[in-house]
Motif scaffolding. Structure first.
Motif, PDB file in Angstrom:
ATOM      1  N   ALA A 254       0.852  -1.186   0.000  1.00  0.00           N
ATOM      2  CA  ALA A 254       0.000   0.000   0.000  1.00  0.00           C
ATOM      3  C   ALA A 254       0.883   1.229   0.000  1.00  0.00           C
ATOM      4  N   ARG A 255       0.517   2.200  -0.812  1.00  0.00           N
ATOM      5  CA  ARG A 255       1.252   3.463  -0.792  1.00  0.00           C
ATOM      6  C   ARG A 255       0.719   4.300   0.373  1.00  0.00           C
ATOM      7  N   LEU A 256       1.628   4.923   1.109  1.00  0.00           N
ATOM      8  CA  LEU A 256       1.230   5.586   2.348  1.00  0.00           C
ATOM      9  C   LEU A 256       0.902   7.062   2.166  1.00  0.00           C
ATOM     10  N   PHE A 257       1.681   7.790   1.361  1.00  0.00           N
ATOM     11  CA  PHE A 257       1.467   9.223   1.196  1.00  0.00           C
ATOM     12  C   PHE A 257       1.708   9.615  -0.251  1.00  0.00           C
ATOM     13  N   ALA A 258       1.143  10.783  -0.633  1.00  0.00           N
ATOM     14  CA  ALA A 258       1.282  11.251  -2.010  1.00  0.00           C
ATOM     15  C   ALA A 258       2.667  11.808  -2.303  1.00  0.00           C
ATOM     16  N   THR A 259       3.403  12.208  -1.268  1.00  0.00           N
ATOM     17  CA  THR A 259       4.730  12.793  -1.481  1.00  0.00           C
ATOM     18  C   THR A 259       5.658  11.803  -2.181  1.00  0.00           C
ATOM     19  N   ALA A 260       6.351  12.278  -3.198  1.00  0.00           N
ATOM     20  CA  ALA A 260       7.316  11.464  -3.945  1.00  0.00           C
ATOM     21  C   ALA A 260       8.544  12.306  -4.230  1.00  0.00           C
ATOM     22  N   VAL A 261       9.686  11.652  -4.370  1.00  0.00           N
ATOM     23  CA  VAL A 261      10.926  12.347  -4.712  1.00  0.00           C
ATOM     24  C   VAL A 261      11.532  11.695  -5.942  1.00  0.00           C
ATOM     25  N   PRO A 262      12.257  12.467  -6.758  1.00  0.00           N
ATOM     26  CA  PRO A 262      12.863  11.886  -7.968  1.00  0.00           C
ATOM     27  C   PRO A 262      13.869  10.796  -7.620  1.00  0.00           C
ATOM     28  N   TRP A 263      13.830   9.756  -8.406  1.00  0.00           N
ATOM     29  CA  TRP A 263      14.784   8.651  -8.273  1.00  0.00           C
ATOM     30  C   TRP A 263      16.070   9.037  -8.986  1.00  0.00           C
ATOM     31  N   PRO A 264      17.220   8.922  -8.342  1.00  0.00           N
ATOM     32  CA  PRO A 264      18.465   9.320  -9.014  1.00  0.00           C
ATOM     33  C   PRO A 264      18.865   8.395 -10.150  1.00  0.00           C
ATOM     34  N   ASP A 265      18.292   7.193 -10.201  1.00  0.00           N
ATOM     35  CA  ASP A 265      18.634   6.236 -11.248  1.00  0.00           C
ATOM     36  C   ASP A 265      17.613   6.304 -12.384  1.00  0.00           C
ATOM     37  N   ALA A 266      17.752   5.403 -13.352  1.00  0.00           N
ATOM     38  CA  ALA A 266      16.826   5.323 -14.476  1.00  0.00           C
ATOM     39  C   ALA A 266      16.867   3.909 -15.040  1.00  0.00           C
ATOM     40  N   TYR A 267      15.960   3.653 -15.989  1.00  0.00           N
ATOM     41  CA  TYR A 267      15.914   2.368 -16.692  1.00  0.00           C
ATOM     42  C   TYR A 267      16.514   2.590 -18.084  1.00  0.00           C
ATOM     43  N   TRP A 268      17.435   1.713 -18.466  1.00  0.00           N
ATOM     44  CA  TRP A 268      18.151   1.863 -19.736  1.00  0.00           C
ATOM     45  C   TRP A 268      17.989   0.613 -20.584  1.00  0.00           C
ATOM     46  N   LEU A 269      17.964   0.802 -21.893  1.00  0.00           N
ATOM     47  CA  LEU A 269      17.870  -0.312 -22.832  1.00  0.00           C
ATOM     48  C   LEU A 269      19.095  -0.316 -23.727  1.00  0.00           C
ATOM     49  N   ILE A 270      19.775  -1.460 -23.772  1.00  0.00           N
ATOM     50  CA  ILE A 270      20.962  -1.634 -24.613  1.00  0.00           C
ATOM     51  C   ILE A 270      20.630  -2.663 -25.690  1.00  0.00           C
ATOM     52  N   ARG A 271      20.913  -2.329 -26.929  1.00  0.00           N
ATOM     53  CA  ARG A 271      20.653  -3.233 -28.045  1.00  0.00           C
ATOM     54  C   ARG A 271      21.909  -4.047 -28.344  1.00  0.00           C
ATOM     55  N   GLY A 272      21.731  -5.352 -28.473  1.00  0.00           N
ATOM     56  CA  GLY A 272      22.838  -6.218 -28.825  1.00  0.00           C
ATOM     57  C   GLY A 272      23.194  -6.096 -30.297  1.00  0.00           C
ATOM     58  N   GLU A 273      24.256  -6.774 -30.686  1.00  0.00           N
ATOM     59  CA  GLU A 273      24.720  -6.690 -32.071  1.00  0.00           C
ATOM     60  C   GLU A 273      23.706  -7.271 -33.051  1.00  0.00           C
ATOM     61  N   THR A 274      22.810  -8.144 -32.572  1.00  0.00           N
ATOM     62  CA  THR A 274      21.847  -8.777 -33.468  1.00  0.00           C
ATOM     63  C   THR A 274      20.670  -7.872 -33.788  1.00  0.00           C
ATOM     64  N   ALA A 275      20.471  -6.799 -33.011  1.00  0.00           N
ATOM     65  CA  ALA A 275      19.249  -6.009 -33.121  1.00  0.00           C
ATOM     66  C   ALA A 275      19.089  -5.358 -34.501  1.00  0.00           C
ATOM     67  N   ALA A 276      20.187  -4.983 -35.138  1.00  0.00           N
ATOM     68  CA  ALA A 276      20.091  -4.261 -36.406  1.00  0.00           C
ATOM     69  C   ALA A 276      19.470  -5.107 -37.510  1.00  0.00           C
ATOM     70  N   ASP A 277      19.598  -6.406 -37.418  1.00  0.00           N
ATOM     71  CA  ASP A 277      19.098  -7.284 -38.475  1.00  0.00           C
ATOM     72  C   ASP A 277      17.822  -8.024 -38.078  1.00  0.00           C
ATOM     73  N   ARG A 278      17.195  -7.631 -36.969  1.00  0.00           N
ATOM     74  CA  ARG A 278      16.016  -8.342 -36.484  1.00  0.00           C
ATOM     75  C   ARG A 278      14.878  -7.361 -36.228  1.00  0.00           C
ATOM     76  N   PRO A 279      13.953  -7.212 -37.174  1.00  0.00           N
ATOM     77  CA  PRO A 279      12.820  -6.307 -36.952  1.00  0.00           C
ATOM     78  C   PRO A 279      11.987  -6.679 -35.727  1.00  0.00           C
ATOM     79  N   ASP A 280      11.919  -7.973 -35.386  1.00  0.00           N
ATOM     80  CA  ASP A 280      11.145  -8.357 -34.211  1.00  0.00           C
ATOM     81  C   ASP A 280      11.783  -7.806 -32.936  1.00  0.00           C
ATOM     82  N   ILE A 281      13.115  -7.706 -32.928  1.00  0.00           N
ATOM     83  CA  ILE A 281      13.793  -7.113 -31.777  1.00  0.00           C
ATOM     84  C   ILE A 281      13.459  -5.624 -31.696  1.00  0.00           C
ATOM     85  N   ASP A 282      13.404  -4.956 -32.850  1.00  0.00           N
ATOM     86  CA  ASP A 282      13.020  -3.545 -32.863  1.00  0.00           C
ATOM     87  C   ASP A 282      11.630  -3.359 -32.266  1.00  0.00           C
ATOM     88  N   ARG A 283      10.719  -4.272 -32.586  1.00  0.00           N
ATOM     89  CA  ARG A 283       9.350  -4.130 -32.079  1.00  0.00           C
ATOM     90  C   ARG A 283       9.289  -4.382 -30.570  1.00  0.00           C
TER      91      ARG A 283
END
Length: 322
Positions: A254-283
């Motif tokens: 359960a969330r307790l209060f509306a107050t929130a603070v920015p998270w110093p981190d983030a979510y990142w996506l790295i494409r492997g070497e195969t991604a350029a030749d795989r449209p399904d990976i792009d999707r």
């Protein structure tokens, strides 16, 4: 355009490969043709359609607006054809290997696998532990990698999926035992679980309690352990909204209060070497970006859902924080 007027499949194949690589030479290598043959097929296609598909620049080609539209259509067509032929031959589609941190897999991705499979029909996702293996590992390298933290260094093809906000959450079983805090300052008397960023002091300042000194509490070295401890009823955690959205919706937290603070981190996506030749990976990559953006941002701004008062004890003046 009727089927009888469709351009030759070879010309469309040459165009799709050249558009994907943005290079006639690389398209020629893929299709085992000469550069001249690729150029001739694309010029013939442009003459048939009466439009320019590429702008020829020094050492590269760039799609025109007509080219971008045809590329989207032709890529989808060849993907459908490949899947159909694979099913006809009884050959399974090649899996998309996604390496993710354990907490991202259990708290975000696994609850959304149905959404992923609906958005990318025919996909066979293979989830891998991010960071597993080493330079001598025989494991097949991942096609996509999700990382949590600061921007990855020393790698190409990095996209920022999303940032996040930190909010206080606790398990109903813990709140039933110690009482729900009536105001943010009451949390100074609760057991506060400290995660990798230990942002409690910042959260109290944002809640208007500048002089509050957060009590010392257990330190959990990663978000997987932090959220596991919170769900087990061990205390109050300050957690990223995207990692607790499913647990809040399911009633595990359960969330307790509306107050929130920015998270110093983030979510990142790295494409492997195969991604350029795989449209399904792009999707899959496109779906990840869209789905991360669509996580209920209301968790940050609107009042938290209340637990029925009958399910909790009345908050004591000095709650027990065991």
């Amino acid at each position: 355009m009727s089927r009888r007027r469709l351009p030759p499949l070879g010309a469309l194949h040459a165009f799709e490969a050249a558009a994907r690589h943005q290079s006639f030479a690389r398209a020629a290598e893929e299709l085992h043709l000469t550069d001249g043959a690729i150029s001739h097929r694309i010029r013939d296609l442009e003459d048939r359609l009466g439009v320019r598909l590429f702008r020829r620049l020094h050492r590269k080609v760039v799609l025109t607006e007509h080219g971008r539209r045809l590329f989207a259509t032709s890529r989808e067509m060849f993907d459908l054809l490949a899947r159909g032929l694979g099913e006809l031959e009884g050959v399974p589609s090649e899996p998309v290997r996604i390496a993710v941190p354990a907490v991202f897999a259990t708290r975000w991705l696994l609850p959304r696998l149905d959404e992923l499979e609906a958005a990318v029909p025919g996909i066979e996702p293979h989830l891998m532990m991010e960071g597993a293996g080493g330079p001598d590992s025989d494991a097949v390298p991942p096609d996509l990698i999700v990382r949590i933290g600061a921007r990855p260094r020393g790698v190409d093809g990095v996209d920022r999926l999303a940032g996040d906000m930190l909010v206080p959450v606790a398990a109903p079983v813990y709140l039933a035992r110690v009482g729900r805090p009536a105001a943010p300052e009451a949390l100074t008397r609760y057991r506060l679980l400290r995660g990798p960023e230990d942002a409690w002091a910042s959260w109290f300042r944002s809640a208007g309690i500048a002089r509050a000194t957060p009590p010392r509490g257990p330190v959990l070295g990663d978000h997987d352990h932090l959220l596991g401890a919170a769900i087990a009823g061990y205390g109050v955690a300050l957690a990223p909204t995207r990692l607790v959205a499913a647990d809040i919706a399911a009633g595990r937290l359960a969330r307790l209060f509306a107050t929130a603070v920015p998270w110093p981190d983030a979510y990142w996506l790295i494409r492997g070497e195969t991604a350029a030749d795989r449209p399904d990976i792009d999707r899959v990559a496109a779906w990840l970006g869209t789905a991360m953006a669509e996580v209920d941002s209301g968790l940050v701004t609107r009042p938290p859902p209340m637990i029925a008062s009958g399910d909790l004890h009345r908050i004591p003046e000095r709650p027990t924080v065991d």
